[in-house]
Write an enzyme that holds these catalytic residues in place. Structure first.
Site, mmCIF file in Angstrom:
data_model
loop_
_atom_site.group_PDB
_atom_site.id
_atom_site.type_symbol
_atom_site.label_atom_id
_atom_site.label_comp_id
_atom_site.label_asym_id
_atom_site.label_seq_id
_atom_site.Cartn_x
_atom_site.Cartn_y
_atom_site.Cartn_z
ATOM 1 N N GLN A 109 0.841 -1.204 0.000
ATOM 2 C CA GLN A 109 0.000 0.000 0.000
ATOM 3 C C GLN A 109 0.872 1.248 0.000
ATOM 4 O O GLN A 109 0.640 2.202 -0.747
ATOM 5 C CB GLN A 109 -0.884 0.032 1.246
ATOM 6 C CG GLN A 109 -2.143 -0.805 1.189
ATOM 7 C CD GLN A 109 -3.032 -0.488 2.394
ATOM 8 O OE1 GLN A 109 -2.573 -0.394 3.523
ATOM 9 N NE2 GLN A 109 -4.310 -0.318 2.140
ATOM 10 N N TRP A 110 1.859 1.234 0.857
ATOM 11 C CA TRP A 110 2.729 2.390 1.085
ATOM 12 C C TRP A 110 3.476 2.774 -0.192
ATOM 13 O O TRP A 110 3.620 3.957 -0.505
ATOM 14 C CB TRP A 110 3.711 2.015 2.189
ATOM 15 C CG TRP A 110 4.494 3.100 2.835
ATOM 16 C CD1 TRP A 110 5.164 4.127 2.225
ATOM 17 C CD2 TRP A 110 4.726 3.253 4.245
ATOM 18 N NE1 TRP A 110 5.808 4.907 3.156
ATOM 19 C CE2 TRP A 110 5.549 4.393 4.404
ATOM 20 C CE3 TRP A 110 4.335 2.536 5.360
ATOM 21 C CZ2 TRP A 110 5.981 4.829 5.655
ATOM 22 C CZ3 TRP A 110 4.771 2.964 6.598
ATOM 23 C CH2 TRP A 110 5.579 4.102 6.749
ATOM 24 N N ARG A 114 4.598 7.322 -4.830
ATOM 25 C CA ARG A 114 5.802 7.159 -5.651
ATOM 26 C C ARG A 114 6.715 8.378 -5.633
ATOM 27 O O ARG A 114 7.485 8.590 -6.569
ATOM 28 C CB ARG A 114 5.371 6.837 -7.095
ATOM 29 C CG ARG A 114 4.551 5.553 -7.195
ATOM 30 C CD ARG A 114 4.160 5.234 -8.629
ATOM 31 N NE ARG A 114 3.280 6.234 -9.203
ATOM 32 C CZ ARG A 114 1.958 6.256 -9.048
ATOM 33 N NH1 ARG A 114 1.372 5.311 -8.332
ATOM 34 N NH2 ARG A 114 1.209 7.193 -9.606
ATOM 35 N N GLU A 120 14.653 -1.356 -0.040
ATOM 36 C CA GLU A 120 14.045 -2.381 0.805
ATOM 37 C C GLU A 120 14.999 -3.542 1.052
ATOM 38 O O GLU A 120 15.853 -3.863 0.217
ATOM 39 C CB GLU A 120 12.760 -2.902 0.136
ATOM 40 C CG GLU A 120 11.965 -3.869 1.000
ATOM 41 C CD GLU A 120 10.631 -4.256 0.371
ATOM 42 O OE1 GLU A 120 9.891 -5.036 1.010
ATOM 43 O OE2 GLU A 120 10.341 -3.788 -0.748
ATOM 44 N N ASP A 212 10.559 14.264 0.888
ATOM 45 C CA ASP A 212 10.511 15.669 1.305
ATOM 46 C C ASP A 212 9.214 15.934 2.064
ATOM 47 O O ASP A 212 8.254 15.156 2.002
ATOM 48 C CB ASP A 212 10.677 16.611 0.109
ATOM 49 C CG ASP A 212 9.528 16.541 -0.882
ATOM 50 O OD1 ASP A 212 8.393 16.875 -0.495
ATOM 51 O OD2 ASP A 212 9.761 16.153 -2.045
ATOM 52 N N ARG A 223 -3.082 8.732 4.674
ATOM 53 C CA ARG A 223 -2.885 7.519 5.468
ATOM 54 C C ARG A 223 -3.138 7.699 6.956
ATOM 55 O O ARG A 223 -3.296 6.702 7.670
ATOM 56 C CB ARG A 223 -1.471 6.979 5.236
ATOM 57 C CG ARG A 223 -1.184 6.620 3.787
ATOM 58 C CD ARG A 223 -2.196 5.636 3.227
ATOM 59 N NE ARG A 223 -1.833 5.211 1.865
ATOM 60 C CZ ARG A 223 -2.502 4.310 1.155
ATOM 61 N NH1 ARG A 223 -3.575 3.744 1.657
ATOM 62 N NH2 ARG A 223 -2.115 3.987 -0.057
#
Length: 302
Positions: A109-110, A114, A120, A212, A223
């Site tokens: 989801q996160w 983009r 990761e 940023d 969210r």
């Protein structure tokens, strides 16, 4: 929250060796360095590095607008003006780099946001830990009857126990098979990049996420909202704590003009004007769809 001994040792080493700097420092953000905020059962958010503060936002705005900002008496007033009028580029002068440990399904989801730099943990190179997100009893709910992507009523105790048993059993079984496939005991073993496909979406991953302030606030507006999925919302809530300490003027303006504000369509504004003029406006004569009318009423009720 689970951190590896290596991660904790690195944090302890960095905390034990503070350095003087000539760069701008946010006292509120400094307290978040080298510490982790627990999230869910095994997750966390921690600040690795940051750049800028409230003053950096104002500095950038005054460069771009020149003498046009001379009438603004203080930094807080300028920041509120920028936020109120959607002047976003000065907020991009602040950046933060976070280390986040989160379930894979939350990460998916996160990553839809983009506008950040992400690196990761690699399950092609390393073996994932046996750590899974298992929801707390109160987080289990049935499918919503009015929202296709949300939760409805909570499960009964009996149903919740059944679901938790399935989640725990599936996670353990999948990880056992993962270990068996990559085992080197008397067999070649399957490549890690292939063995990982058997792992469930509630296994934990980790990443560094650098963004940023402008794009971070956009992430938080979506969210940290009450309609966001609980599992990503608690991460957003943790980050909100960090931002509030990092740039308090910008955070207050963000709360007032984004988080606590509502947006009306042209039809909604027209209906509101009719109401203020004393006209009775109903769903039937509003010119709005049933869903938009419900949203309009909800916004008016607060």
């Amino acid at each position: 929250m689970t951190m590896t001994p290596e991660q904790q040792a690195e944090i302890d080493e960095q905390r034990a060796a503070p350095r003087e700097t000539l760069r701008t420092v946010s006292e509120g953000m400094e307290k978040h360095l080298y510490s982790a905020i627990p999230v869910l059962d095994h997750g966390f958010v921690r600040v690795i590095d940051y750049m800028g503060d409230d003053a950096a936002i104002c500095q950038a705005a005054r460069v771009s607008y020149g003498k046009g900002t001379k009438s603004v008496q203080n930094d807080e007033g300028l920041i509120r003006y920028l936020m109120r009028h959607w002047h976003s580029t000065p907020f991009e002068m602040c950046e933060v780099k976070l280390h986040v440990k989160l379930p894979v399904f939350v990460a998916r989801q996160w990553i839809r946001h983009r506008t950040a730099n992400v690196n990761e943990y690699s399950a092609r190179y390393s073996i994932l830990d046996r750590e899974f997100y298992i929801p707390a009893r109160e987080a289990l709910a049935a499918q919503s009857s009015v929202n296709n992507q949300g939760r409805g009523e909570g499960l009964t105790d009996e149903e919740a126990a059944r679901v938790l048993d399935i989640l725990k059993g599936d996670a353990a079984r999948c990880y056992d098979h993962y270990e068996e496939m990559i085992s080197g005991d008397g067999q070649a073993g399957l490549a890690r990049e292939l063995a990982r496909m058997n792992l469930p979406a509630n296994i934990y991953t980790q990443w560094y996420w650098k963004v940023d302030l402008h794009n971070l606030m956009h992430f938080l507006r979506l969210r940290a909202d009450a309609h966001a999925q609980y599992e990503i919302r608690v991460y957003a809530d943790a980050i909100c704590q960090v931002v509030a300490d990092w740039v308090p003027f910008a955070w207050k303006a963000f709360e007032d003009y984004r988080m606590g504000a509502v947006t009306f369509s042209a039809q909604m504004v027209a209906c509101l004007r009719r109401m203020l003029a004393g006209e009775e406006v109903t769903a039937e004569n509003s010119g709005m769809s049933a869903r938009e009318w419900r949203e309009f009423e909800a916004a008016l009720r607060g």
